[in-house]
Design an enzyme around this catalytic site. Structure first.
Site, PDB file in Angstrom:
ATOM      1  N   CYS A   1       0.859  -1.192   0.000  1.00  0.00           N
ATOM      2  CA  CYS A   1       0.000   0.000   0.000  1.00  0.00           C
ATOM      3  C   CYS A   1       0.886   1.230   0.000  1.00  0.00           C
ATOM      4  CB  CYS A   1      -0.911  -0.016   1.219  1.00  0.00           C
ATOM      5  SG  CYS A   1      -1.820   1.520   1.460  1.00  0.00           S
TER       6      CYS A   1
ATOM      7  N   HIS B   1      -4.689  -2.760 -10.480  1.00  0.00           N
ATOM      8  CA  HIS B   1      -5.466  -1.526 -10.607  1.00  0.00           C
ATOM      9  C   HIS B   1      -6.155  -1.481 -11.958  1.00  0.00           C
ATOM     10  CE1 HIS B   1      -3.918   0.553  -6.997  1.00  0.00           C
ATOM     11  NE2 HIS B   1      -2.843  -0.170  -7.235  1.00  0.00           N
TER      12      HIS B   1
ATOM     13  N   GLU C   1     -11.012   0.782  -3.120  1.00  0.00           N
ATOM     14  CA  GLU C   1      -9.902  -0.128  -2.864  1.00  0.00           C
ATOM     15  C   GLU C   1     -10.383  -1.546  -2.607  1.00  0.00           C
ATOM     16  OE1 GLU C   1      -6.381   0.845  -0.697  1.00  0.00           O
ATOM     17  OE2 GLU C   1      -7.076   2.905  -0.345  1.00  0.00           O
TER      18      GLU C   1
ATOM     19  N   CYS D   1      -5.162   6.613  -2.048  1.00  0.00           N
ATOM     20  CA  CYS D   1      -4.524   5.344  -2.403  1.00  0.00           C
ATOM     21  C   CYS D   1      -3.247   5.670  -3.154  1.00  0.00           C
ATOM     22  CB  CYS D   1      -5.454   4.483  -3.251  1.00  0.00           C
ATOM     23  SG  CYS D   1      -4.716   2.932  -3.799  1.00  0.00           S
TER      24      CYS D   1
ATOM     25  N   GLY E   1      -2.638   3.557  -6.247  1.00  0.00           N
ATOM     26  CA  GLY E   1      -3.615   3.969  -7.244  1.00  0.00           C
ATOM     27  C   GLY E   1      -3.212   5.253  -7.942  1.00  0.00           C
TER      28      GLY E   1
END
Length: 364
Positions: A152, A243, A298, A307, A310
């Site tokens: 993350c 993603h 998410e 994110c 992201g």
């Protein structure tokens, strides 16, 4: 003589000896007073403390006179100490797990702690663990639903600030992290922000993974994805985690992300059959070639305020679709991130804040 009780709103090691020390210090602060000998007991549920003092206050002692462990001592076995951090509102429970290569809590316990009504409340629990394969540390995460993602981006920045605090590091520092997405290198800047080398993007469809066929070599770029009967244009990128990035519906106007019903559409992307490992989904609005705005659903956490992976993935998608430059400011609901996809080394660099919110102890 009046002896005032000493309380603490936050305690990382709530044991009765701290209470003894607190009383001793309080008594020591009035050692110049002269009065007769006294002895008094203080009761703390299942334990009693006896505090004795002489007139000169030369000897101040405290002894636990109950053979049974105190309530706080008993409770210690079922307590998790943590520090709460957030990166642009994407919040995490950080746990010092450097003494073990196994997480201190289970995935089920993590899910309960992340509950915002019945637990501490967070998007995930992050464990700082011993490094492997020559890295300084290992980072593992349990999402708020108990699942374990590869890594993350916002969590990495929080992890870096947590390590700096644990190791008492000052100024500019960098270290290597082993994650499920591979090697990650965060660097704490002089201004407290964290710059992270996020590595190279993965574009090969089967490695993202997605079942959508590659339409630009082996990459999926501006391909059609039908979601609940509606066609969307999507680009698929992995930053070590999958993603799906979209700038709007096929043949439709440019996306206005504030108009989205994210709780309705997000899960339909996440659980789409074209994503065998589920997916994170970024909905993007282009403000200029160097300024993008996104909302994110998410995988395993739902709608979050930010994110990091992201934001990195969407800059890659925007460049591949010819919508943006390689260096962009990405506006997320929680604030902006600076993202750069460098052409010379193909690495993506993310820079943004991470802040401690509070210290606490949670009952398991």
């Amino acid at each position: 003589m009046e002896i005032a009780a000493v309380t603490s709103t936050v305690s990382l090691a709530p044991q009765s000896r701290q209470l003894v020390n607190a009383f001793s210090k309080k008594l020591g602060s009035v050692s110049s007073l002269s009065f007769g000998f006294f002895e008094k007991e203080y009761c703390f549920k299942s334990s009693r403390l006896r505090v004795s003092a002489s007139a000169s206050m030369d000897a101040v002692t405290a002894e636990k006179i109950s053979p049974a462990a105190s309530f706080l001592d008993k409770r210690e076995n079922g307590v998790l100490h943590f520090v709460k951090y957030h990166g642009l509102g994407n919040d995490f429970i950080l746990v010092d797990n450097r003494d073990s290569s196994e997480p201190k809590i289970t995935q089920e316990q993590a899910a309960k702690l992340c509950d915002r009504n019945f637990g501490v409340g967070a998007d995930g629990v992050i464990f700082a663990m011993p490094g492997v394969n020559g890295t300084d540390y290992t980072m593992r995460i349990f999402n708020s639903d108990g699942s374990e993602p590869e890594m993350c981006g916002n969590g990495v920045r929080c992890f870096a600030r947590f390590i700096a605090e644990l190791e008492n590091l000052q100024g500019k520092h960098s270290f290597t992290l082993h994650t499920g997405a591979g090697l990650i290198v965060p660097e704490i800047q002089d201004d407290g922000q964290v710059k992270v080398d996020m590595g190279t993007p993965i574009l090969k469809a089967q490695d993202v993974p997605t079942k959508l066929p590659g339409n630009k070599g082996e990459a999926v770029v501006q391909a059609e994805l039908v979601v609940d009967g509606v066609s969307w244009n999507v680009t698929c990128v992995s930053m070590g985690n999958p993603h799906c990035i979209t700038f709007g519906k096929k043949g439709g106007p440019s996306l206005k992300v504030d108009d989205l019903n994210l709780p309705e559409i997000g899960p339909k992307f996440e659980h789409h059959e074209m994503f065998p490992a589920r997916t994170n989904t970024e909905f993007v609005e282009v403000l200029s070639r160097s300024h993008l705005k996104m909302r994110v659903w998410e995988r395993g956490a739902g709608a979050t305020l930010a994110c990091g992976t992201g934001a990195c993935a969407l800059v890659v998608a925007a460049v591949l679709e010819g919508r943006a430059n390689r260096k962009c400011t990405v506006d997320l609901p929680g604030g902006p991130l600076e993202i750069e996809w460098k052409q010379e080394d193909n690495h993506i660099y993310m820079t943004g804040p991470a802040e401690a919110v509070f210290y606490g102890s949670a009952l398991l």
